[in-house]
Design a protein around this motif. Structure first.
Motif, PDB file in Angstrom:
ATOM      1  N   VAL A   1       0.871  -1.174   0.000  1.00 50.01           N
ATOM      2  CA  VAL A   1       0.000   0.000   0.000  1.00 50.01           C
ATOM      3  C   VAL A   1       0.906   1.221   0.000  1.00 50.01           C
ATOM      4  N   LYS A   2       0.772   2.061  -1.035  1.00 51.16           N
ATOM      5  CA  LYS A   2       1.676   3.211  -1.177  1.00 51.16           C
ATOM      6  C   LYS A   2       0.905   4.502  -0.999  1.00 51.16           C
ATOM      7  N   ALA A   3       1.159   5.194   0.098  1.00 49.79           N
ATOM      8  CA  ALA A   3       0.589   6.524   0.352  1.00 49.79           C
ATOM      9  C   ALA A   3      -0.895   6.581   0.017  1.00 49.79           C
ATOM     10  N   ALA A   4      -1.631   5.566   0.468  1.00 49.12           N
ATOM     11  CA  ALA A   4      -3.055   5.497   0.148  1.00 49.12           C
ATOM     12  C   ALA A   4      -3.808   6.641   0.820  1.00 49.12           C
ATOM     13  N   THR A   5      -4.513   7.424  -0.001  1.00 52.19           N
ATOM     14  CA  THR A   5      -5.294   8.545   0.512  1.00 52.19           C
ATOM     15  C   THR A   5      -6.682   8.461  -0.085  1.00 52.19           C
ATOM     16  N   LYS A   6      -7.679   8.639   0.764  1.00 52.87           N
ATOM     17  CA  LYS A   6      -9.047   8.574   0.251  1.00 52.87           C
ATOM     18  C   LYS A   6      -9.857   9.730   0.808  1.00 52.87           C
TER      19      LYS A   6
ATOM     20  N   THR B   1     -12.175  -0.125   6.855  1.00 54.16           N
ATOM     21  CA  THR B   1     -12.908  -0.695   5.727  1.00 54.16           C
ATOM     22  C   THR B   1     -12.486  -0.022   4.422  1.00 54.16           C
ATOM     23  N   THR B   2     -12.300   1.286   4.478  1.00 54.72           N
ATOM     24  CA  THR B   2     -11.861   2.025   3.293  1.00 54.72           C
ATOM     25  C   THR B   2     -10.549   1.458   2.764  1.00 54.72           C
ATOM     26  N   LEU B   3      -9.634   1.184   3.665  1.00 62.95           N
ATOM     27  CA  LEU B   3      -8.334   0.629   3.276  1.00 62.95           C
ATOM     28  C   LEU B   3      -8.503  -0.758   2.657  1.00 62.95           C
ATOM     29  N   LEU B   4      -9.330  -1.586   3.299  1.00 57.20           N
ATOM     30  CA  LEU B   4      -9.528  -2.951   2.819  1.00 57.20           C
ATOM     31  C   LEU B   4     -10.184  -2.965   1.437  1.00 57.20           C
ATOM     32  N   TRP B   5     -11.157  -2.069   1.267  1.00 57.94           N
ATOM     33  CA  TRP B   5     -11.854  -2.015  -0.028  1.00 57.94           C
ATOM     34  C   TRP B   5     -10.909  -1.544  -1.119  1.00 57.94           C
ATOM     35  N   ALA B   6      -9.989  -0.669  -0.763  1.00 62.58           N
ATOM     36  CA  ALA B   6      -8.999  -0.242  -1.752  1.00 62.58           C
ATOM     37  C   ALA B   6      -8.086  -1.414  -2.116  1.00 62.58           C
ATOM     38  N   MET B   7      -7.712  -2.235  -1.112  1.00 58.72           N
ATOM     39  CA  MET B   7      -6.880  -3.410  -1.382  1.00 58.72           C
ATOM     40  C   MET B   7      -7.595  -4.388  -2.292  1.00 58.72           C
ATOM     41  N   SER B   8      -8.920  -4.499  -2.108  1.00 58.27           N
ATOM     42  CA  SER B   8      -9.675  -5.482  -2.885  1.00 58.27           C
ATOM     43  C   SER B   8      -9.987  -4.963  -4.277  1.00 58.27           C
ATOM     44  N   GLY B   9      -9.776  -3.688  -4.502  1.00 58.87           N
ATOM     45  CA  GLY B   9     -10.131  -3.115  -5.790  1.00 58.87           C
ATOM     46  C   GLY B   9     -11.605  -2.779  -5.896  1.00 58.87           C
ATOM     47  N   LEU B  10     -12.333  -2.876  -4.779  1.00 56.93           N
ATOM     48  CA  LEU B  10     -13.772  -2.574  -4.822  1.00 56.93           C
ATOM     49  C   LEU B  10     -14.015  -1.081  -5.020  1.00 56.93           C
ATOM     50  N   HIS B  11     -13.146  -0.264  -4.490  1.00 58.29           N
ATOM     51  CA  HIS B  11     -13.209   1.150  -4.868  1.00 58.29           C
ATOM     52  C   HIS B  11     -11.796   1.722  -4.937  1.00 58.29           C
ATOM     53  N   GLY B  12     -11.704   2.816  -5.623  1.00 54.67           N
ATOM     54  CA  GLY B  12     -10.390   3.392  -5.888  1.00 54.67           C
ATOM     55  C   GLY B  12      -9.944   4.312  -4.772  1.00 54.67           C
ATOM     56  N   LEU B  13      -8.718   4.778  -4.903  1.00 50.66           N
ATOM     57  CA  LEU B  13      -8.173   5.730  -3.947  1.00 50.66           C
ATOM     58  C   LEU B  13      -8.164   7.111  -4.591  1.00 50.66           C
TER      59      LEU B  13
ATOM     60  N   VAL C   1      -0.483  -2.199  -4.611  1.00 49.63           N
ATOM     61  CA  VAL C   1       0.219  -3.027  -5.591  1.00 49.63           C
ATOM     62  C   VAL C   1       0.184  -4.474  -5.128  1.00 49.63           C
ATOM     63  N   LEU C   2      -0.333  -5.349  -5.997  1.00 50.78           N
ATOM     64  CA  LEU C   2      -0.400  -6.778  -5.684  1.00 50.78           C
ATOM     65  C   LEU C   2       0.559  -7.507  -6.608  1.00 50.78           C
ATOM     66  N   ASP C   3       1.507  -8.236  -6.039  1.00 49.98           N
ATOM     67  CA  ASP C   3       2.501  -8.965  -6.833  1.00 49.98           C
ATOM     68  C   ASP C   3       3.118  -8.064  -7.903  1.00 49.98           C
ATOM     69  N   GLY C   4       3.411  -6.836  -7.538  1.00 50.50           N
ATOM     70  CA  GLY C   4       4.083  -5.934  -8.467  1.00 50.50           C
ATOM     71  C   GLY C   4       3.166  -5.214  -9.441  1.00 50.50           C
ATOM     72  N   LYS C   5       1.841  -5.519  -9.385  1.00 53.78           N
ATOM     73  CA  LYS C   5       0.920  -4.859 -10.321  1.00 53.78           C
ATOM     74  C   LYS C   5      -0.089  -4.001  -9.562  1.00 53.78           C
ATOM     75  N   THR C   6      -0.282  -2.771 -10.040  1.00 52.04           N
ATOM     76  CA  THR C   6      -1.231  -1.873  -9.394  1.00 52.04           C
ATOM     77  C   THR C   6      -2.650  -2.426  -9.512  1.00 52.04           C
ATOM     78  N   ILE C   7      -3.368  -2.404  -8.409  1.00 54.77           N
ATOM     79  CA  ILE C   7      -4.742  -2.908  -8.416  1.00 54.77           C
ATOM     80  C   ILE C   7      -5.676  -1.854  -8.993  1.00 54.77           C
ATOM     81  N   LYS C   8      -6.428  -2.243 -10.015  1.00 57.38           N
ATOM     82  CA  LYS C   8      -7.327  -1.286 -10.668  1.00 57.38           C
ATOM     83  C   LYS C   8      -8.787  -1.685 -10.506  1.00 57.38           C
ATOM     84  N   GLY C   9      -9.022  -2.885 -10.028  1.00 61.64           N
ATOM     85  CA  GLY C   9     -10.395  -3.357  -9.880  1.00 61.64           C
ATOM     86  C   GLY C   9     -10.366  -4.722  -9.230  1.00 61.64           C
ATOM     87  N   PRO C  10     -11.534  -5.335  -9.036  1.00 60.82           N
ATOM     88  CA  PRO C  10     -11.576  -6.660  -8.421  1.00 60.82           C
ATOM     89  C   PRO C  10     -10.663  -7.643  -9.150  1.00 60.82           C
ATOM     90  N   ASN C  11     -10.136  -8.568  -8.396  1.00 57.48           N
ATOM     91  CA  ASN C  11      -9.038  -9.392  -8.881  1.00 57.48           C
ATOM     92  C   ASN C  11      -9.226 -10.814  -8.380  1.00 57.48           C
TER      93      ASN C  11
END
Ligand SMILES: Nc1ncnc2c1ncn2[C@@H]1O[C@H](COP(=O)(O)OP(=O)(O)OP(=O)(O)O)[C@@H](O)[C@H]1O
Ligand SMILES: [Mg+2]
Lengths: 275, 281
Positions: free
Chosen positions: A13-18, A54-66, A72-82
């Motif tokens: 998680v890099k400087a996540a701001t919502k 919850t906001t942080l978790l939803w960002a990790m899941s790709g359910l909503h954006g930041l 970043v999951l396995d080196g790839k930026t998360i853009k949506g559900p995965n």
């Protein structure tokens, strides 16, 4: 960037701001949170209500954006559900018109994939739901429903399991049982787990590390290591170390809330004489 | 409201969902279920006793036929005149099926689309309510002026009466879906269309059946009413014509046919609800 891929975190998680746009103006829910989650660790997250867990978790899941920053999951930026990510919510969220089997196959219908029946059967056995496949959700207790939700989340073999207060609605005994179950499944699968909880006890029992979030704006205030070997028994909960850690975390959460409350009061008090 | 706040609300909505809408689905699907041969036998026995007593009482007090015909006379009229009434029944059914079909399809589509856009829904709902509460029969004379005495004004009236009923109940159903289930489906990468077919639609099904039932009964009322207003055919036309000629046994025979029709509609949707929405009970 790293030649040895294994050193790269599973989830970064890099400087996540919502910022939420609300009727009464902008609300900064997450403020520059940065966090590395290693493959195969259980990270538990505690913090006061409204601290952006919850906001942080939803960002990790790709359910909503930041608003800014990235996950970043396995080196790839998360853009949506995965498909690498499984979610368990506070409510079991079973579809009431489907029986247990059909609920567990729901993700596969959406993804248009064939379920791995042997894997699902082994999960069902592991959580003690053998023979419950034809039951309707309303015939199951809360704990059983949450077990089904757990099987559903693991059915497509995600490498990361995100859980948002999954056992918050269960009684203390069922909750303890579920905690053991999560650890067992974790030891079987070595799935990377992020688990949000309101129970410091649960956070300590399950976590390799505990993240303490601070009240609005949500920031990562502290990170604690939990140095107990697995499988853990409930006996560790009565050790001196756990007692101290519990108190530390409590103080961090309560102290944070109190200081924030004081700050909130000050401008109002200052304004009174001016009127 | 935060996402996490929305999730725990599921328990509330699902518990309260039974109160939603014009009629309660559990009254349709569960209710005091008639499920044994004994229940049916008792209901039939009650009917026999009631009809028998009416027959006897009308005989004892020598009530004239033009006031209230005896059940036996109604039965005879039903038997002898059915051949003549049948085509009129056919006309009424054509109006009902086409009007209800058009109204229900439009109502369902509108409900499905409109619930995707909360703002549009807010604006349109009062107008739909207006359509629900206005007796569409009132428009029939106007429609006859425009379309003549054929099927058209009746079909339009039936569609206008049943469509909004279907729509308002279906919309309630589509709206019942909580954000938790939507989030769940989204977490598997579901598209808006998948969410509609796999989550919203099944969740709405019980309310859709309520809407279809109430809507079709409303459609039947409107069809018969429209036939009474003008035009030379249909069961409603038979009612006005038999009563003006004081052919009371025939009049009541038509009433019997209409009640049977209403009950058949109810039973149809009862069985459909039982088959496809029994999880609700
Ligand atoms: N969709 C939204 N729109 C506006 N504000 C929101 C939204 N979701 C969350 N918030 C706000 O953002 C803040 C953080 O919310 P979040 O749900 O992430 O907190 P949380 O730590 O999960 O709280 P809890 O422990 O109560 O679940 C809260 O103040 C909340 O009111
Ligand atoms: Mg939360």
């Amino acid at each position: 960037m790293n030649a040895m891929g294994s050193l790269e975190p599973k989830l970064r998680v890099k400087a996540a701001t919502k910022v939420y746009q609300t009727g009464s103006g902008d609300l900064l829910a997450l403020d520059r949170c940065s966090l590395d989650i290693q493959a195969g660790e259980i990270l538990t997250v505690v913090g006061p209500s409204g601290s952006g867990k919850t906001t942080l978790l939803w960002a990790m899941s790709g359910l909503h954006g930041l608003t800014s920053g990235e996950v970043v999951l396995d080196g790839k930026t998360i853009k949506g559900p995965n498909s690498q990510i499984g979610m368990v919510f506070q409510e079991a969220n079973l579809l009431p018109w489907r029986n247990v089997d059909a609920n567990i196959r729901f993700p596969f219908e959406i993804k248009g994939e064939k379920p791995d029946e042997a894997w699902i059967a082994s999960l069902m056995h592991r959580v003690g739901l053998d023979g419950f496949g034809r039951k309707m959700p309303r015939e199951l207790s809360g704990g059983m429903q949450q077990r089904v939700a757990l099987v559903r989340a693991l059915s497509f073999k995600p490498s990361v399991l995100l859980m948002d207060e999954p056992f918050g609605a269960l009684d203390a005994f069922t909750r303890e049982e579920m905690n053991h179950l999560v650890e067992e499944i974790y030891l079987d699968t070595r799935t990377t787990i992020v688990l949000i909880t309101h129970s410091i006890e649960e956070a300590i029992f399950l976590g390799d590390r505990i993240v303490v979030m601070s009240a609005r704006p949500g920031r990562i205030a502290h990170i604690h290591d939990v140095p107990f070997a697995r499988p853990r028994s409930m006996d560790i909960m009565s050790t001196r170390e756990v007692f101290d850690l519990t108190n530390t975390i409590k103080r961090e959460i309560v102290g944070d809330q109190q200081s924030k409350a004081r700050i909130a009061q000050r401008p109002a008090a200052a304004a009174t004489p001016g009127n | 409201m935060s996402n996490s706040d929305a999730i725990p609300e599921f328990g509330k909505t699902s518990a309260g969902s039974g109160e939603v809408g014009v009629a309660n689905m559990s009254a349709l699907t569960a209710g005091p279920g008639i499920n044994s041969f004994r229940d049916v036998a008792i209901i039939v026995a009650v009917a026999v006793v009631v009809i028998g007593s009416v027959e006897v009482l009308l005989n004892i007090f020598a009530v004239p036929q033009y006031v209230l015909p005896k059940p036996s006379e109604i039965a005879v009229a039903l038997y002898t005149d059915f051949g003549f009434i049948a085509p009129h029944l056919g006309h009424t059914l054509i109006e009902l099926f086409s009007g209800f079909g058009i109204g229900a399809v439009i109502g369902l589509i509108l409900a499905a689309v409109i619930t995707q856009f909360p703002f549009a829904e807010k604006i349109i709902t009062p107008y739909i309510l207006l359509l629900v509460t206005t007796p569409m029969l009132a428009l029939v004379p106007l429609l006859i002026l425009r379309f003549g005495f054929g099927y058209e004004p009746r079909i339009i009236a039936v569609a206008l009466a049943s469509g909004p009923m279907v729509m308002i109940n279906a919309a309630t159903g589509f709206r019942r879906v909580d954000s938790g289930k939507i989030a769940l489906a989204r977490s598997y990468g579901a598209s808006t269309l998948q969410i509609f077919w796999k989550v919203r639609a099944p969740m709405a099904l019980p309310m859709i059946f309520v809407g279809l039932m109430v809507g079709s009964i409303f459609g039947l009322l409107t069809a018969v009413g429209a036939e009474m207003v003008g035009g030379g055919f249909g069961l409603g036309n038979r009612l006005t014509s038999y009563s003006s000629m004081i052919q009371m046994p025939q009049f009541f025979a038509v009433v019997m046919i209409l009640s049977t029709l209403g009950i058949l509609i109810y039973v149809l949707f009862f069985l459909l609800g039982k088959k496809f929405a029994s999880w609700e009970a």
